[in-house]
Scaffold this motif. Sequence first.
Motif, PDB file in Angstrom:
ATOM      1  N   TYR A  12      15.569  32.399  45.972  1.00  0.00           N
ATOM      2  CA  TYR A  12      15.526  33.627  45.019  1.00  0.00           C
ATOM      3  C   TYR A  12      16.018  33.128  44.020  1.00  0.00           C
ATOM      4  O   TYR A  12      15.466  33.802  42.721  1.00  0.00           O
ATOM      5  CB  TYR A  12      16.436  34.772  46.023  1.00  0.00           C
ATOM      6  CG  TYR A  12      16.265  35.956  45.038  1.00  0.00           C
ATOM      7  CD1 TYR A  12      15.287  36.473  44.811  1.00  0.00           C
ATOM      8  CD2 TYR A  12      17.528  36.463  44.675  1.00  0.00           C
ATOM      9  CE1 TYR A  12      14.906  37.805  44.169  1.00  0.00           C
ATOM     10  CE2 TYR A  12      17.484  37.733  43.995  1.00  0.00           C
ATOM     11  CZ  TYR A  12      16.108  38.262  43.898  1.00  0.00           C
ATOM     12  OH  TYR A  12      15.982  39.470  42.977  1.00  0.00           O
ATOM     13  N   MET A  23       5.484  28.833  39.036  1.00  0.00           N
ATOM     14  CA  MET A  23       5.574  29.350  40.086  1.00  0.00           C
ATOM     15  C   MET A  23       6.469  28.733  41.260  1.00  0.00           C
ATOM     16  O   MET A  23       6.912  27.488  41.038  1.00  0.00           O
ATOM     17  CB  MET A  23       4.133  29.382  40.897  1.00  0.00           C
ATOM     18  CG  MET A  23       3.146  30.294  39.809  1.00  0.00           C
ATOM     19  SD  MET A  23       1.593  30.631  40.478  1.00  0.00           S
ATOM     20  CE  MET A  23       0.774  29.052  39.871  1.00  0.00           C
ATOM     21  N   VAL A  24       6.647  29.463  42.342  1.00  0.00           N
ATOM     22  CA  VAL A  24       7.755  29.043  42.911  1.00  0.00           C
ATOM     23  C   VAL A  24       7.241  29.120  44.592  1.00  0.00           C
ATOM     24  O   VAL A  24       6.520  30.005  44.722  1.00  0.00           O
ATOM     25  CB  VAL A  24       9.133  29.804  43.095  1.00  0.00           C
ATOM     26  CG1 VAL A  24      10.103  29.168  44.206  1.00  0.00           C
ATOM     27  CG2 VAL A  24       9.725  29.543  41.514  1.00  0.00           C
ATOM     28  N   THR A  74      12.955  31.974  41.784  1.00  0.00           N
ATOM     29  CA  THR A  74      11.893  32.899  41.293  1.00  0.00           C
ATOM     30  C   THR A  74      12.463  33.878  40.134  1.00  0.00           C
ATOM     31  O   THR A  74      11.965  34.094  39.288  1.00  0.00           O
ATOM     32  CB  THR A  74      11.604  33.662  42.523  1.00  0.00           C
ATOM     33  OG1 THR A  74      12.832  34.319  42.925  1.00  0.00           O
ATOM     34  CG2 THR A  74      10.688  33.069  43.606  1.00  0.00           C
ATOM     35  N   CYS A 101      11.686  37.155  48.462  1.00  0.00           N
ATOM     36  CA  CYS A 101      12.175  36.455  47.268  1.00  0.00           C
ATOM     37  C   CYS A 101      11.371  36.074  46.156  1.00  0.00           C
ATOM     38  O   CYS A 101      11.841  35.539  45.124  1.00  0.00           O
ATOM     39  CB  CYS A 101      12.671  35.078  48.054  1.00  0.00           C
ATOM     40  SG  CYS A 101      14.133  35.205  48.987  1.00  0.00           S
ATOM     41  N   GLU A 102      10.141  36.879  46.342  1.00  0.00           N
ATOM     42  CA  GLU A 102       8.961  36.872  44.928  1.00  0.00           C
ATOM     43  C   GLU A 102       8.484  35.511  45.039  1.00  0.00           C
ATOM     44  O   GLU A 102       8.012  35.046  43.856  1.00  0.00           O
ATOM     45  CB  GLU A 102       9.502  37.538  43.915  1.00  0.00           C
ATOM     46  CG  GLU A 102      10.060  38.851  43.996  1.00  0.00           C
ATOM     47  CD  GLU A 102      10.793  39.417  43.063  1.00  0.00           C
ATOM     48  OE1 GLU A 102      11.051  38.913  41.770  1.00  0.00           O
ATOM     49  OE2 GLU A 102      11.369  40.682  43.136  1.00  0.00           O
ATOM     50  N   ALA A 103       8.598  34.680  45.955  1.00  0.00           N
ATOM     51  CA  ALA A 103       7.688  33.483  45.989  1.00  0.00           C
ATOM     52  C   ALA A 103       6.293  33.756  46.094  1.00  0.00           C
ATOM     53  O   ALA A 103       5.617  34.560  46.356  1.00  0.00           O
ATOM     54  CB  ALA A 103       8.251  32.338  47.076  1.00  0.00           C
ATOM     55  N   ASP A 104       5.439  32.633  45.455  1.00  0.00           N
ATOM     56  CA  ASP A 104       4.009  32.708  45.590  1.00  0.00           C
ATOM     57  C   ASP A 104       3.437  32.035  46.528  1.00  0.00           C
ATOM     58  O   ASP A 104       2.202  32.176  47.216  1.00  0.00           O
ATOM     59  CB  ASP A 104       3.681  32.304  44.321  1.00  0.00           C
ATOM     60  CG  ASP A 104       3.881  32.678  43.102  1.00  0.00           C
ATOM     61  OD1 ASP A 104       3.778  33.759  42.745  1.00  0.00           O
ATOM     62  OD2 ASP A 104       4.991  31.948  42.549  1.00  0.00           O
ATOM     63  N   GLU A 134      11.029  33.948  36.488  1.00  0.00           N
ATOM     64  CA  GLU A 134      10.377  34.887  35.963  1.00  0.00           C
ATOM     65  C   GLU A 134      10.105  34.963  34.485  1.00  0.00           C
ATOM     66  O   GLU A 134      10.671  34.498  33.983  1.00  0.00           O
ATOM     67  CB  GLU A 134      11.355  36.206  36.400  1.00  0.00           C
ATOM     68  CG  GLU A 134      10.724  37.459  36.624  1.00  0.00           C
ATOM     69  CD  GLU A 134      11.947  38.569  36.846  1.00  0.00           C
ATOM     70  OE1 GLU A 134      12.866  38.109  37.239  1.00  0.00           O
ATOM     71  OE2 GLU A 134      11.379  39.635  36.830  1.00  0.00           O
TER      72      GLU A 134
END
Length: 254
Positions: A52, A64-65, A55, A90-93, A59
Amino acid sequence: MTPDIKPLVAGNWKMNGERDKLDQLALLAAGLDAELAEKLDLAVCPPATLLYVATTLAEDTPLMVGAQNCHAEVEGAHTGEISAEMISDCEADFCIVGHSERRTDCGETDADVAAKVKACWRADLTAIVCIGETEAQYDAGEAESVLRGQISNSIPDGAEEENTVVAYEPVWAIGTGKTPSPDDIREIHAFIREELAERFGGHGERMTILYGGSVKPSNASELLMIENVDGALVGGASLKAADLLAICEAYRKT
Ligand code: PGA
């Protein structure tokens, strides 16, 4: 490279990296200038403990993560596990699945890997599905049949270029400094492309196929320009931003 496929370089930190390594992300983001970011996508897969924060740091940068593994279920009584939904939260891709170290250390089967790939899709993550033969299988001339089996059984129906990346990682090349010859890589990636195209049609033709196993700055230009090698999954050389960026530089003049 494959025309019309934007290359992806993904760094797999494995079980390496505490908070003091987060400065590498800032260095990566700074080194990935606009010209390079046009040519390739760059992702870092840190340990889950840093996901987290990673990411958050990435931002508003092109970086990218991804995560390194997920559980197939959404939630429940699975102590110590992390679901694809949690990774997505966690907003990972991306999420790597079926890495050979997990297939060996944790006994993950093709069916387990396929269930995890579906979990990634459910959570809107792109799955980076690892396949690859062992040294004994390579020596016995079984690489293609092993890969065919892994493609059939680890990648579920419904795979598309938007939700799935395939990473070919010969197990004997991981962390050893050894790599197959460029001719061998060309041949095996062409074989993987054919298998994907046969199974998934146009989606298979457009799917990103990474090479992984001892990719480093000194061999990146040679390996990454091979047909059907659409990027790299990088272990050891991804721990230092300078090395990972030096690998990315292979694409600057493309
Ligand atoms: P390596 O690892 O680059 O250290 O060989 C690659 C991987 O396991 O993904």
